[in-house]
Design an enzyme around this catalytic site. Structure first.
Site, PDB file in Angstrom:
ATOM      1  N   TYR A 143       0.827  -1.214   0.000  1.00  0.00           N
ATOM      2  CA  TYR A 143       0.000   0.000   0.000  1.00  0.00           C
ATOM      3  C   TYR A 143       0.862   1.266   0.000  1.00  0.00           C
ATOM      4  CZ  TYR A 143      -3.937  -3.085   1.163  1.00  0.00           C
ATOM      5  OH  TYR A 143      -4.891  -4.084   1.161  1.00  0.00           O
ATOM      6  N   LYS A 192       3.464 -15.528   2.346  1.00  0.00           N
ATOM      7  CA  LYS A 192       3.361 -16.284   1.099  1.00  0.00           C
ATOM      8  C   LYS A 192       4.808 -16.599   0.682  1.00  0.00           C
ATOM      9  CE  LYS A 192       0.821 -17.858  -2.331  1.00  0.00           C
ATOM     10  NZ  LYS A 192      -0.027 -19.032  -2.155  1.00  0.00           N
ATOM     11  N   ASP A 224      -3.163 -18.076   1.874  1.00  0.00           N
ATOM     12  CA  ASP A 224      -4.337 -18.716   1.274  1.00  0.00           C
ATOM     13  C   ASP A 224      -4.884 -19.803   2.201  1.00  0.00           C
ATOM     14  OD1 ASP A 224      -1.856 -19.836   0.735  1.00  0.00           O
ATOM     15  OD2 ASP A 224      -2.416 -20.682  -1.196  1.00  0.00           O
ATOM     16  N   ASP A 248      -5.209  -6.726   6.086  1.00  0.00           N
ATOM     17  CA  ASP A 248      -6.395  -5.991   5.656  1.00  0.00           C
ATOM     18  C   ASP A 248      -7.509  -6.983   5.331  1.00  0.00           C
ATOM     19  OD1 ASP A 248      -8.069  -4.032   4.769  1.00  0.00           O
ATOM     20  OD2 ASP A 248      -6.941  -3.542   2.953  1.00  0.00           O
ATOM     21  N   ASP A 252     -10.768  -8.493   8.204  1.00  0.00           N
ATOM     22  CA  ASP A 252     -12.188  -8.367   7.865  1.00  0.00           C
ATOM     23  C   ASP A 252     -12.866  -9.731   7.891  1.00  0.00           C
ATOM     24  OD1 ASP A 252     -12.179  -5.663   7.606  1.00  0.00           O
ATOM     25  OD2 ASP A 252     -13.070  -5.639   5.606  1.00  0.00           O
TER      26      ASP A 252
END
Ligand code: NAD
Length: 359
Positions: A143, A192, A224, A248, A252
């Protein structure tokens, strides 16, 4: 007697209503536990735009920096939706996080026993209890990395860069391990590393910092798989440590497990430890001014503040226990089901205070 100074940013919409209830609860808890609290109100978001023309006045930054911690309601609303991006209330939110150097975002996802039914997950999947803390890096990674557009052989392309330095990973890892020490001493680092070089550095660094915390059981999971495990067997997790983008998404997902947006608190921490505490929901303009908002997420944010910034874990536990207890009796409309007493925002605050007084 210990005295704490709290900067209070009530914000917009339901912000003032829910923050008033959280302050009421903090005052009762302080009296019970033998400390005092002083409040210093400041403007942020739409109310700051109306009063000063900008979403984050300098005075607000100064007050937050001078305080032991900051409590925030929520900002934004339709009144300011047509302003250009740089002048919107949400800009104030990003601004205050940057000004206070808040690089770690803590989002608990837990199920209060009486609200089990509200979860979209089946009771047998949730298991005995669920209490996860997602620790997300907040100021680095993709980001904030280099980005751009280019043309390759006449074809439009775009790129964003995931980049982490060792010190950035070290400081968020320490926050995660310190938290694990205060909880169930398990930390799962999400990455990852089978594909991304930045993830390999992340994993190496977390492993090294982990040696400073021999009591914490450290594990690793690819992002994942973690997304899948959160809905398959969520109670296996204690602290989840993530980069900015992975956190992020996963925070959620994790928060949905609890089933109610009005119940979820959050904290953002920086180097000083004073931190910013706020509910994860927004300013709910659709119900503002009606005294029907659920103040529990903000009340639980105060509980987090007591534990992680003010060094008052017993006071924090007291609030969490009071919240769990009131849910057996009263409900605001957002979590109401038949068989309980429907109460207003202020009545919910009063109910929590009464439980604490009776402890
Ligand atoms: P929202 O979280 O404000 O509301 C979503 C839905 O949940 C609404 O139906 C609302 O009534 C309900 N809700 C939220 N909090 C509740 C509570 N405590 N009790 C009962 N019901 C509650 O999200 P939104 O509608 O997408 O955004 C509204 C405004 O809030 C926008 O201006 C947005 O930019 C802003 N916002 C601010 C923050 C923040 O300050 N951190 C976060 C998200 C959105």
């Amino acid at each position: 007697m210990k005295n704490y100074k709290i900067a209070v940013l009530k914000g917009d919409g339901i912000g003032p209503e829910i923050v008033d209830e959280a302050i009421k609860v903090l005052n009762v808890t302080a009296e019970k536990c033998g400390f005092t609290v002083e409040y210093d109100e400041a403007l942020l978001g739409g109310c700051a735009i109306d009063a000063t023309g900008v979403p984050l006045p300098d005075e607000t930054v100064a007050k937050c920096k001078a305080a032991d911690s900051t409590l925030l309601g929520a900002v934004g609303g339709p009144k300011w939706d047509t302003l250009p991006g740089s002048q919107r209330p949400e800009k104030g939110l990003l601004g205050i996080r940057a000004a206070l150097g808040l690089f770690a975002n803590l989002r608990p996802a837990r199920i209060f026993e009486p609200l089990r039914e509200a979860s979209p997950l089946r009771a047998d999947i949730i298991g005995g209890s669920l209490d996860i803390m997602v620790v997300r890096e907040l100021t680095g990674g993709i980001y904030f990395g280099e980005r751009g557009r280019l043309e390759e052989n006449g074809v439009q392309a775009a790129y964003d860069t995931e980049k982490y330095s060792v010190p950035e990973i070290e400081r968020i890892a320490r926050i995660g391990f310190d938290l694990a020490m205060k909880r169930n001493k398990r930390l799962c680092s999400v990455d990852k590393a089978n594909v991304l070089e930045s993830s390999r550095l992340w994993r190496e660094t977390v492993t090294r910092i982990g040696r400073e915390y021999p009591e914490v059981e450290l594990s690793y999971m690819y992002v994942d798989n973690c997304a899948m495990q959160l809905v398959r067997n969520p109670s296996q997790f204690d602290v989840l440590l993530t980069s900015n983008i992975f956190g992020d998404i996963l925070s959620d997902e994790a928060s949905m497990i609890s089933g109610s947006i009005g119940m979820l608190a959050s904290a953002s921490l920086g180097a000083t430890g004073s931190g910013l505490y706020e509910p994860i929901h927004g300013s709910a303009p659709d119900i503002a001014g009606q005294n029907i908002a659920n103040p529990l997420a903000t009340i639980l944010s105060v509980a987090m503040m007591l534990k992680y910034s003010l060094g008052q874990p017993e006071a924090s536990d007291m609030i969490e226990k009071a919240v769990a207890d009131v849910l057996n009796e009263v409900r605001t409309p957002d979590i109401y089901v038949e068989g309980f007493q429907k109460v207003s925002c202020t009545e919910m605050g009063d109910a929590v205070c009464a439980k604490i007084k009776a402890m």
